[in-house]
Design an enzyme around this catalytic site. Structure first.
Site, short mmCIF file in Angstrom:
data_model
loop_
_atom_site.label_atom_id
_atom_site.label_comp_id
_atom_site.label_asym_id
_atom_site.label_seq_id
_atom_site.Cartn_x
_atom_site.Cartn_y
_atom_site.Cartn_z
N ASP A 160 0.85 -1.19 0.00
CA ASP A 160 0.00 0.00 0.00
C ASP A 160 0.90 1.25 0.00
O ASP A 160 1.90 1.31 0.74
CB ASP A 160 -0.87 -0.05 1.27
CG ASP A 160 -2.05 0.90 1.23
OD1 ASP A 160 -2.43 1.32 0.13
OD2 ASP A 160 -2.61 1.19 2.32
N ASP A 193 2.57 5.41 -5.27
CA ASP A 193 1.75 6.61 -5.05
C ASP A 193 2.55 7.85 -5.43
O ASP A 193 3.18 8.48 -4.59
CB ASP A 193 1.28 6.68 -3.58
CG ASP A 193 0.37 7.89 -3.36
OD1 ASP A 193 0.16 8.66 -4.31
OD2 ASP A 193 -0.12 8.07 -2.23
N GLU A 220 -1.88 6.26 -8.46
CA GLU A 220 -2.91 7.16 -7.87
C GLU A 220 -2.87 8.51 -8.57
O GLU A 220 -1.80 9.08 -8.78
CB GLU A 220 -2.67 7.35 -6.36
CG GLU A 220 -3.63 8.40 -5.77
CD GLU A 220 -3.75 8.37 -4.25
OE1 GLU A 220 -3.62 7.28 -3.67
OE2 GLU A 220 -3.96 9.45 -3.68
N GLY A 261 -8.47 7.06 7.64
CA GLY A 261 -8.69 7.31 9.06
C GLY A 261 -10.16 7.35 9.46
O GLY A 261 -11.06 7.15 8.63
N ASN A 288 -10.23 -0.20 -0.41
CA ASN A 288 -9.24 -0.24 0.68
C ASN A 288 -9.87 0.01 2.06
O ASN A 288 -10.55 1.02 2.26
CB ASN A 288 -8.18 0.84 0.45
CG ASN A 288 -7.18 0.44 -0.61
OD1 ASN A 288 -7.41 -0.49 -1.37
ND2 ASN A 288 -6.07 1.15 -0.65
P1 13P Z 1 -9.51 3.70 5.72
O1 13P Z 1 -8.70 4.51 6.65
O2 13P Z 1 -10.81 4.34 5.35
O3 13P Z 1 -9.72 2.32 6.21
O4 13P Z 1 -8.71 3.59 4.34
C1 13P Z 1 -7.60 2.72 4.22
C2 13P Z 1 -6.84 2.92 2.97
O5 13P Z 1 -7.30 3.54 2.03
C3 13P Z 1 -5.50 2.33 2.89
O6 13P Z 1 -4.81 2.68 1.73
#
Ligand code: 13P
Length: 333
Positions: free
Chosen positions: A83, A105, A142, A199, A275
């Site tokens: 990620d 990213d 992204e 978050g 995600n």
């Molecule tokens: P959340 O914080 O909404 O769970 O998103 C996680 C995310 O996009 C990780 O890349």
């Protein structure tokens, strides 16, 4: 089944009109919870590790725990995805370590804070695609910066995210630019900005179209119908778990996430990877607070962690079902 790459899974998801939750993992219990839910619902899995996860658990532990998941669940296809890679070098490290998919990213500079210009994004992403594709690894790019359309502010979470105010243009991916980006880089999947952020604090009210631009997904999908779209910041921040968290001493302001129905609408318009990190963290912490409060004599962490794992498993199973991934494990060729 061995690990598979993201492209193979998302091609199958597109052919069969479903979405796959991509869950962030940091420790044993999270990986077990996700795998148990996948087994229970017969779903393919994307396990993703952020730089924060690699720092917390250590790259070797993450890799070995995912290897254990592959061994323990032979009928479940698993993608191991990095990620938010901040640089081509970070992506190469993950490829060497056995990840079958990486996110470059390039919407942010290497400090993972400063918004980058378009030329930089195209350049770093294309370099990663060239290297990754040579060894069968998929790449997510992204375009646009994650942040709130409500406040105009970017959101930092787990060490990733632009700082300060962003313009409306930066907060919403432009469909024409998305088409150019995909053609110029050859990415397998594209993360888009539509008003979601990482978050727990995404929206101060139940989101409507002005702060969560689901219609932007439709516009992008119309322009690049063959590109798999990725929704970041897709935790739903369930109110019932916030209530449990608060009841047992947690302090968390009023807040709202992305409703599951809005994600389902996105899936109808090309979103294939969804995600989710916060929801798992939130339900685990709420379940642990409750377990500790309800049995104050308990000192065995396994009992507390079991409660956390059970809560995470139930949440993951709901998401596999809601996104249409349930029942697909055996069908991924
Ligand atoms: P959340 O914080 O909404 O769970 O998103 C996680 C995310 O996009 C990780 O890349």
């Amino acid at each position: 089944m061995a690990l598979i790459n993201l492209r193979r899974l998302l091609d199958h998801a597109a052919e069969n009109a479903y979405g796959v939750p991509a869950f962030n993992v940091n420790n044993l219990e999270q990986i077990q919870a996700i795998m148990e839910a996948a087994e229970q619902t017969s779903s393919p899995v994307i396990l993703q590790a952020s730089a924060g996860a690699r720092k917390y658990a250590g790259e070797a532990f993450l890799r070995k725990m995912v290897e254990a998941a592959v061994e323990a669940y032979p009928r479940i296809p698993i993608v191991l995805h990095q990620d938010h890679g901040a640089s081509p070098a970070a992506c190469v490290q993950s490829i060497r370590s056995g990840f079958t998919s990486v996110m470059m990213d390039g919407s942010l500079r290497e400090d993972a804070k400063t918004p980058a210009d378009y030329a930089y994004n195209v350049d770093v992403t294309r370099r990663v695609v060239d290297m990754a594709h040579a060894v069968g690894v998929s790449v997510e790019g992204e375009l646009g910066c994650l942040g709130s359309l409500e406040s105009g502010l970017a959101g930092e979470e787990d060490g990733v995210g632009a700082e300060g105010a962003l313009s409306h243009d930066q907060l919403l991916t432009d469909p024409a630019q998305a088409a150019d980006f995909v053609a110029s880089t050859g990415v397998d999947a594209l993360a888009i900005a539509i008003g979601t952020s990482h978050g727990a604090y995404k929206f101060t009210r139940q989101p409507s179209g002005d702060i969560l631009a689901i219609d932007r997904i439709q516009a992008i999908h119309r322009r690049i119908p063959d590109t798999h779209l990725v929704m970041h910041g897709s935790s739903s921040v369930p109110q019932e778990w916030l209530a449990i968290l608060r009841e047992f001493g947690g302090e968390i302001r009023e807040t709202y996430g992305v409703p599951v129905e809005e994600i389902q609408e996105g899936i109808r318009h090309g979103v294939r990877k969804v995600n989710i990190d916060t929801d798992i963290r939130l339900v685990m912490t709420a379940a642990m607070r409750r377990a500790m409060a309800q049995d104050r004599a308990e000192f065995d962490p396994r009992k507390i962690l079991r409660a956390a794992k059970d809560a995470a498993r139930a949440l993951c199973a709901l998401r596999f079902e809601a996104f249409g991934a349930a029942g697909m494990a055996e069908r991924v060729g």
